[in-house]
Design a protein around this motif. Structure first.
Motif, PDB file in Angstrom:
ATOM      1  N   ASP A  20      29.629  27.350  13.527  1.00 25.37           N
ATOM      2  CA  ASP A  20      28.911  28.636  13.592  1.00 25.37           C
ATOM      3  C   ASP A  20      29.304  29.461  14.819  1.00 25.37           C
ATOM      4  OD1 ASP A  20      27.448  28.278  11.193  1.00 25.37           O
ATOM      5  OD2 ASP A  20      26.084  26.929  12.260  1.00 25.37           O
ATOM      6  N   CYS A  21      30.580  29.420  15.161  1.00 28.82           N
ATOM      7  CA  CYS A  21      31.014  30.137  16.370  1.00 28.82           C
ATOM      8  C   CYS A  21      31.074  31.650  16.155  1.00 28.82           C
ATOM      9  CB  CYS A  21      32.386  29.630  16.815  1.00 28.82           C
ATOM     10  SG  CYS A  21      33.705  30.054  15.661  1.00 28.82           S
ATOM     11  N   GLY A  22      31.181  32.098  14.903  1.00 26.84           N
ATOM     12  CA  GLY A  22      31.186  33.530  14.612  1.00 26.84           C
ATOM     13  C   GLY A  22      32.546  34.198  14.698  1.00 26.84           C
ATOM     14  N   VAL A  23      33.593  33.427  14.964  1.00 26.57           N
ATOM     15  CA  VAL A  23      34.931  34.041  15.044  1.00 26.57           C
ATOM     16  C   VAL A  23      35.264  34.755  13.735  1.00 26.57           C
ATOM     17  CG1 VAL A  23      37.424  33.500  15.098  1.00 26.57           C
ATOM     18  CG2 VAL A  23      35.898  32.519  16.810  1.00 26.57           C
ATOM     19  N   CYS A  24      35.001  34.099  12.610  1.00 22.01           N
ATOM     20  CA  CYS A  24      35.347  34.706  11.313  1.00 22.01           C
ATOM     21  C   CYS A  24      34.549  35.988  11.086  1.00 22.01           C
ATOM     22  CB  CYS A  24      35.140  33.704  10.182  1.00 22.01           C
ATOM     23  SG  CYS A  24      33.514  32.954  10.178  1.00 22.01           S
ATOM     24  N   VAL A  25      33.302  36.029  11.555  1.00 18.98           N
ATOM     25  CA  VAL A  25      32.476  37.233  11.382  1.00 18.98           C
ATOM     26  C   VAL A  25      33.130  38.401  12.118  1.00 18.98           C
ATOM     27  CG1 VAL A  25      30.202  38.257  11.777  1.00 18.98           C
ATOM     28  CG2 VAL A  25      30.398  35.806  11.275  1.00 18.98           C
ATOM     29  N   LEU A  58      42.480  31.806  12.241  1.00 21.53           N
ATOM     30  CA  LEU A  58      41.838  31.839  13.570  1.00 21.53           C
ATOM     31  C   LEU A  58      40.604  30.948  13.695  1.00 21.53           C
ATOM     32  CD1 LEU A  58      43.868  34.143  13.959  1.00 21.53           C
ATOM     33  CD2 LEU A  58      42.122  35.334  15.248  1.00 21.53           C
ATOM     34  N   CYS A  59      40.137  30.390  12.617  1.00 24.78           N
ATOM     35  CA  CYS A  59      38.967  29.492  12.701  1.00 24.78           C
ATOM     36  C   CYS A  59      39.336  28.310  13.604  1.00 24.78           C
ATOM     37  CB  CYS A  59      38.570  28.995  11.315  1.00 24.78           C
ATOM     38  SG  CYS A  59      37.364  27.659  11.404  1.00 24.78           S
ATOM     39  N   PRO A  60      38.598  28.106  14.700  1.00 17.73           N
ATOM     40  CA  PRO A  60      39.026  27.073  15.658  1.00 17.73           C
ATOM     41  C   PRO A  60      38.900  25.652  15.127  1.00 17.73           C
ATOM     42  CG  PRO A  60      36.894  27.988  16.293  1.00 17.73           C
ATOM     43  CD  PRO A  60      37.384  28.811  15.149  1.00 17.73           C
TER      44      PRO A  60
HETATM   45  S1  SF4 Z   1      35.348  30.648  12.537  1.00 17.68           S
HETATM   46 FE1  SF4 Z   1      35.264  28.644  11.559  1.00 17.68          FE
HETATM   47  S2  SF4 Z   1      33.920  27.479  12.860  1.00 17.68           S
HETATM   48 FE2  SF4 Z   1      33.613  29.612  13.433  1.00 17.68          FE
HETATM   49  S3  SF4 Z   1      31.885  30.286  12.146  1.00 17.68           S
HETATM   50 FE3  SF4 Z   1      33.741  30.763  11.019  1.00 17.68          FE
HETATM   51  S4  SF4 Z   1      34.070  28.984   9.708  1.00 17.68           S
HETATM   52 FE4  SF4 Z   1      32.648  28.352  11.271  1.00 17.68          FE
END
Ligand code: SF4
Ligand code: SF4
Ligand code: SF4
Length: 499
Positions: A20-25, A58-60
């Motif tokens: 739930d780091c929010g990078v994708c958002v 980019l999802c870590p």
């Molecule tokens: S970037 Fe990856 S780890 Fe971060 S919230 Fe999205 S799916 Fe989850």
């Protein structure tokens, strides 16, 4: 009654990996991912996913995957799912269907059915690591007789472009792609001693320092064209047509015309930039001659003039007319050529493959004895160095690449350039997205691509026992066709494999 918009792609999040780091958002300009305020969980709605793969890359934690979404209709042998979808979309909108990039139809490519030769016993191969190999290429009208001065140097040569590798970056305008993308290509062209092309969008002031590696384009909209612009580059290209949309004009919507684009194109902020289908001063070869010589006069005969056309029926006769009109270079764009935005039906159904167009043009100009008066540059889906070398063997002096260049910058060919929401910072003017592409890194990657292809070109040339690209040009004996009809072999001017 409207049909619900259904996802073309399905985004899957592995909840065991997601932190739930929010990078994708933050990374998805299509707002596919979102944070659920109540649960603090990252969720997604796949409806607007374009499969650009930014979030996946980019999802870590490697929690994301994007797949083709199952379709609610399976279609049948006569009605493919994409045709049914297209009708539903048009019944909803009443409009034409737009797309980006080159045609993705499964039309067989001729490059894939042409095989290159290699030396075996006689005329042995050359080791490019130990022996000099020449890829240098000159584009422009060649004199029939070479005049030398008392030091043996040629005099009165028509202006030429000199390339260290027979590959240039094709026309992509500021507006259709970001300034950072153009800066990347300009710097890569400078480092590898080749050229990039402004497209029809004018020349941003930041790009003037790259003038000696710039081809400035004059298109029907004449955006950004003034005497400084014409003099700033090393060559001028008159754009008549392009492979992805032969016979029609272009349209950059007002929302993409921000301050930089407006100043560079010399049009009001926020106004639509319409390129008419024809040049309103060209209705004959004589009119084209006038424009070519107006540009030569304006730049005091110091720059070669190129004319770019789409590969269409009768392309050989058209090219002959262009050569006789005084052009120094003819650029031909095949039906698979890319673009930022084009009507889907035009892109997929108008034009002809570049391989056939190129062979027909080269043969015609040779038959007419005017081949040396003009250089031929071809583009339209040059996917790798083998396509380049086959194009040269068919008769091209050099090739243009665009999609391959954008892929080197990060493009994942999602074909959604026309939305202006390119998550990779390429086909967008959104300042937040544009800054995702670092032009220094982009320049390094595009230059790497050219260097890698250069090595491969030398390997393939050496394998044929040829030490200069000049000796391969139009040498169709180095090609053999596999699985082609006699008529195709005849137009390509090559023998069948085994002959
Ligand atoms: S970037 Fe990856 S780890 Fe971060 S919230 Fe999205 S799916 Fe989850
Ligand atoms: S559009 Fe791109 S960034 Fe957004 S969800 Fe799809 S693949 Fe990920
Ligand atoms: S430039 Fe951007 S929007 Fe266009 S195909 Fe590539 S990733 Fe998609």
């Amino acid at each position: 009654m409207g049909f619900t918009k259904r996802p073309t792609f399905r985004v899957e999040r592995d909840s065991c990996r997601c932190i739930d780091c929010g990078v994708c958002v933050r990374q998805c300009a299509n707002e596919v991912h979102y944070l659920d305020i109540d649960t603090k969980e990252v969720l997604c709605d796949s409806t607007n996913c374009s499969n650009c793969r930014r979030c996946v890359e980019l999802c870590p934690t490697g929690a994301l995957a994007v797949w083709g979404a199952p379709q609610e209709t399976s279609g049948n042998a006569a009605w493919a799912v994409h045709d049914i979808r297209a009708i539903q979309a048009q019944a909803n909108s009443g409009g034409i269907l737009l797309t980006g990039m080159g045609s993705d139809r499964p039309m067989p490519g001729y490059f894939d059915r042409m095989m290159l030769n290699a030396s075996q016993v006689t005329n042995p191969s050359i080791d490019p690591l130990r022996e000099p190999m020449e890829l240098r290429t000159f584009l422009g009208r060649k004199p029939t007789v070479l005049q030398l001065d008392d030091k043996g140097k040629p005099v009165d040569l028509p202006p030429q472009l000199e390339l260290d590798v027979p590959i240039m970056f094709s026309a992509m305008s500021f507006g259709s792609i970001s300034l950072n993308a153009i800066k990347s290509l300009a710097a890569a062209a400078e480092s590898e001693n080749t050229y990039y092309n402004t497209g029809e969008g004018g020349l941003h002031r930041d790009l003037y320092p790259f003038g000696k590696n710039t081809i400035t384009q004059v298109a029907s909209g004449r955006f950004g064209v003034n005497i400084d612009y014409l003099n700033a580059g090393a060559a001028i290209e008159i754009k008549i047509g392009q492979g992805a949309k032969p016979g029609i004009g272009g349209h950059l919507p007002g929302e993409k015309v921000g301050q930089g684009v407006s100043e560079t194109r010399m049009i009001p902020l926020g106004s639509d930039a319409i390129s008419p289908a024809p040049h309103h001063d060209i209705y004959s070869i004589e009119d084209l001659t006038q424009l070519i010589f107006s540009l030569k006069e304006a730049t005091e005969y110091t720059k070669p003039i190129s004319v770019k056309i789409a590969a269409v029926h009768n392309v050989a006769a058209i090219a002959s007319g262009i050569a006789r009109a005084g052009a120094d270079i003819i650029a031909i764009d095949g039906y698979r050529g890319g673009t930022g935005a084009t009507p889907l039906r035009i892109r997929d159904h108008v034009g002809i493959p570049i391989e056939l167009a190129l062979a027909a043009v080269d043969s015609r100009l040779r038959d007419e004895g005017i081949r040396q008066e003009v250089s031929i540059v071809v583009g339209g889906s040059m996917r790798h160095s083998a396509d380049v070398i086959k194009a040269i063997a068919l008769g091209a002096d050099a090739v243009y690449i665009a999609t391959a260049a954008l892929i080197s910058l990060g493009c994942h060919v999602c074909q959604k350039c026309y939305t202006g929401k390119c998550n990779w910072g390429i086909a967008t003017q959104n300042p937040q997205l544009v800054k995702r592409l670092n032009p220094e890194i982009g320049a390094r990657r595009a230059a790497n691509l050219l260097r890698a292809w250069k090595h491969e070109l030398k390997e393939m040339l050496g394998g044929m026992g040829i030490n200069a690209v000049e000796s391969l040009r139009g040498n169709r004996l180095m090609l053999r066709g596999v699985g082609m009809m006699d008529s195709e072999l005849r137009i390509l001017g090559i023998k069948a494999a085994g002959e």
